[in-house]
Motif scaffolding. Structure first.
Motif, PDB file in Angstrom:
ATOM      1  N   LYS A   1      -2.217   7.665  -6.495  1.00  0.00           N
ATOM      2  CA  LYS A   1      -1.505   7.041  -5.374  1.00  0.00           C
ATOM      3  C   LYS A   1      -2.492   6.505  -4.343  1.00  0.00           C
ATOM      4  O   LYS A   1      -2.375   5.358  -3.885  1.00  0.00           O
ATOM      5  CB  LYS A   1      -0.564   8.047  -4.713  1.00  0.00           C
ATOM      6  CG  LYS A   1       0.645   8.406  -5.537  1.00  0.00           C
ATOM      7  CD  LYS A   1       1.497   9.459  -4.837  1.00  0.00           C
ATOM      8  CE  LYS A   1       2.682   9.861  -5.687  1.00  0.00           C
ATOM      9  NZ  LYS A   1       3.522  10.870  -5.036  1.00  0.00           N
ATOM     10  N   LEU A   2      -3.457   7.329  -3.973  1.00  0.00           N
ATOM     11  CA  LEU A   2      -4.446   6.912  -2.972  1.00  0.00           C
ATOM     12  C   LEU A   2      -5.311   5.757  -3.480  1.00  0.00           C
ATOM     13  O   LEU A   2      -5.602   4.812  -2.742  1.00  0.00           O
ATOM     14  CB  LEU A   2      -5.317   8.098  -2.560  1.00  0.00           C
ATOM     15  CG  LEU A   2      -4.611   9.191  -1.763  1.00  0.00           C
ATOM     16  CD1 LEU A   2      -5.516  10.411  -1.602  1.00  0.00           C
ATOM     17  CD2 LEU A   2      -4.169   8.662  -0.410  1.00  0.00           C
ATOM     18  N   ALA A   3      -5.704   5.837  -4.740  1.00  0.00           N
ATOM     19  CA  ALA A   3      -6.528   4.774  -5.308  1.00  0.00           C
ATOM     20  C   ALA A   3      -5.754   3.453  -5.382  1.00  0.00           C
ATOM     21  O   ALA A   3      -6.294   2.389  -5.043  1.00  0.00           O
ATOM     22  CB  ALA A   3      -7.022   5.179  -6.694  1.00  0.00           C
ATOM     23  N   SER A   4      -4.505   3.524  -5.817  1.00  0.00           N
ATOM     24  CA  SER A   4      -3.673   2.309  -5.887  1.00  0.00           C
ATOM     25  C   SER A   4      -3.499   1.701  -4.502  1.00  0.00           C
ATOM     26  O   SER A   4      -3.633   0.486  -4.321  1.00  0.00           O
ATOM     27  CB  SER A   4      -2.294   2.633  -6.476  1.00  0.00           C
ATOM     28  OG  SER A   4      -2.408   3.126  -7.772  1.00  0.00           O
TER      29      SER A   4
ATOM     30  N   THR B   1       6.182   6.611  -6.254  1.00  0.00           N
ATOM     31  CA  THR B   1       6.154   6.859  -7.696  1.00  0.00           C
ATOM     32  C   THR B   1       5.847   8.330  -7.977  1.00  0.00           C
ATOM     33  O   THR B   1       5.613   9.116  -7.066  1.00  0.00           O
ATOM     34  CB  THR B   1       5.082   5.982  -8.366  1.00  0.00           C
ATOM     35  OG1 THR B   1       3.792   6.427  -7.937  1.00  0.00           O
ATOM     36  CG2 THR B   1       5.274   4.513  -8.024  1.00  0.00           C
ATOM     37  N   THR B   2       5.802   8.664  -9.252  1.00  0.00           N
ATOM     38  CA  THR B   2       5.482  10.033  -9.662  1.00  0.00           C
ATOM     39  C   THR B   2       4.015  10.191 -10.049  1.00  0.00           C
ATOM     40  O   THR B   2       3.647  11.179 -10.668  1.00  0.00           O
ATOM     41  CB  THR B   2       6.371  10.443 -10.862  1.00  0.00           C
ATOM     42  OG1 THR B   2       6.140   9.535 -11.939  1.00  0.00           O
ATOM     43  CG2 THR B   2       7.839  10.451 -10.470  1.00  0.00           C
TER      44      THR B   2
ATOM     45  N   ALA C   1       0.826  -1.210   0.000  1.00  0.00           N
ATOM     46  CA  ALA C   1       0.000   0.000   0.000  1.00  0.00           C
ATOM     47  C   ALA C   1       0.863   1.264   0.000  1.00  0.00           C
ATOM     48  O   ALA C   1       0.437   2.302  -0.509  1.00  0.00           O
ATOM     49  CB  ALA C   1      -0.945  -0.007   1.193  1.00  0.00           C
ATOM     50  N   LEU C   2       2.050   1.197   0.550  1.00  0.00           N
ATOM     51  CA  LEU C   2       2.952   2.349   0.541  1.00  0.00           C
ATOM     52  C   LEU C   2       3.702   2.502  -0.780  1.00  0.00           C
ATOM     53  O   LEU C   2       4.164   3.598  -1.113  1.00  0.00           O
ATOM     54  CB  LEU C   2       3.961   2.232   1.689  1.00  0.00           C
ATOM     55  CG  LEU C   2       3.388   2.399   3.091  1.00  0.00           C
ATOM     56  CD1 LEU C   2       4.456   2.106   4.137  1.00  0.00           C
ATOM     57  CD2 LEU C   2       2.806   3.790   3.275  1.00  0.00           C
ATOM     58  N   LEU C   3       3.816   1.430  -1.520  1.00  0.00           N
ATOM     59  CA  LEU C   3       4.585   1.446  -2.770  1.00  0.00           C
ATOM     60  C   LEU C   3       4.141   2.529  -3.748  1.00  0.00           C
ATOM     61  O   LEU C   3       5.002   3.203  -4.339  1.00  0.00           O
ATOM     62  CB  LEU C   3       4.528   0.057  -3.416  1.00  0.00           C
ATOM     63  CG  LEU C   3       5.488  -0.213  -4.550  1.00  0.00           C
ATOM     64  CD1 LEU C   3       6.932  -0.060  -4.079  1.00  0.00           C
ATOM     65  CD2 LEU C   3       5.264  -1.614  -5.088  1.00  0.00           C
TER      66      LEU C   3
END
Length: 169
Positions: free
Chosen positions: A135-138, A128-129, A122-124
């Motif tokens: 980011k939140l959705a991933s 990224t850019t 979840a932090l990965l």
């Protein structure tokens, strides 16, 4: 020692009379049932990946794991994510099997290990850019998949273990 059982309704240990009774060691692990449970978990995890991705892409309009033009279902990356969810569930089943055979309190260790792996995944996206929405959705999709695998396997772990008879204590 006579009278009611002092520790969780279990009778006193004949050796100590202290009321403490160590947990029984598993006699055997039903490997077939464990791996059938792991396979069912893998199917559920893959479906969670597809549903979560569809929710994020189709309902929230966030182009997750594919360009926006790929639509609500995304592209091949949605299938890849579902495949990785299956692989993760099967790897978690193997870990659980090993823990059931080797350590005390295997469900606790499994929950910690699986929870930490889920947290790391979840932090990965935050390394990224991607934009903050992506980011939140991933992270949310990874958390949903990890929580599904961890929850299903941890809650069913002891249903595949037989314990020795407790008579004679």
């Amino acid at each position: 020692m006579a009278g009611p059982a002092p520790f969780g309704g279990l009778p006193d240990s004949p050796a100590t009379g202290s009321g403490f009774r160590p947990p029984a060691q598993p006699r055997s692990v039903g490997s077939g049932r464990l791996w059938a449970t792991g396979a069912a978990t893998a199917v559920v995890a893959a479906l969670v990946a597809v549903v979560a991705t569809t929710l994020v892409r189709g309902v929230l309009g966030i182009p997750l794991f594919a360009p926006h033009r790929a639509g609500a279902w995304g592209d091949i990356t949605t299938g890849n994510l579902a495949g990785w969810a299956v692989a993760g569930a099967l790897a978690a089943t193997g870990l659980l099997h090993l823990l059931l055979l080797t350590v005390a309190q295997p469900r606790a260790f499994f929950s910690w290990i699986a929870g930490l792996v889920t947290g790391a995944l979840a932090l990965l996206p935050f390394t990224t850019t991607l934009g903050m929405d992506e980011k939140l959705a991933s992270a949310g999709v990874f958390l949903a998949i990890g929580a599904t695998i961890t929850g299903l396997l941890a809650t069913t772990a002891y249903s595949v273990v037989s314990f020795p008879d407790r008579e004679g204590w």
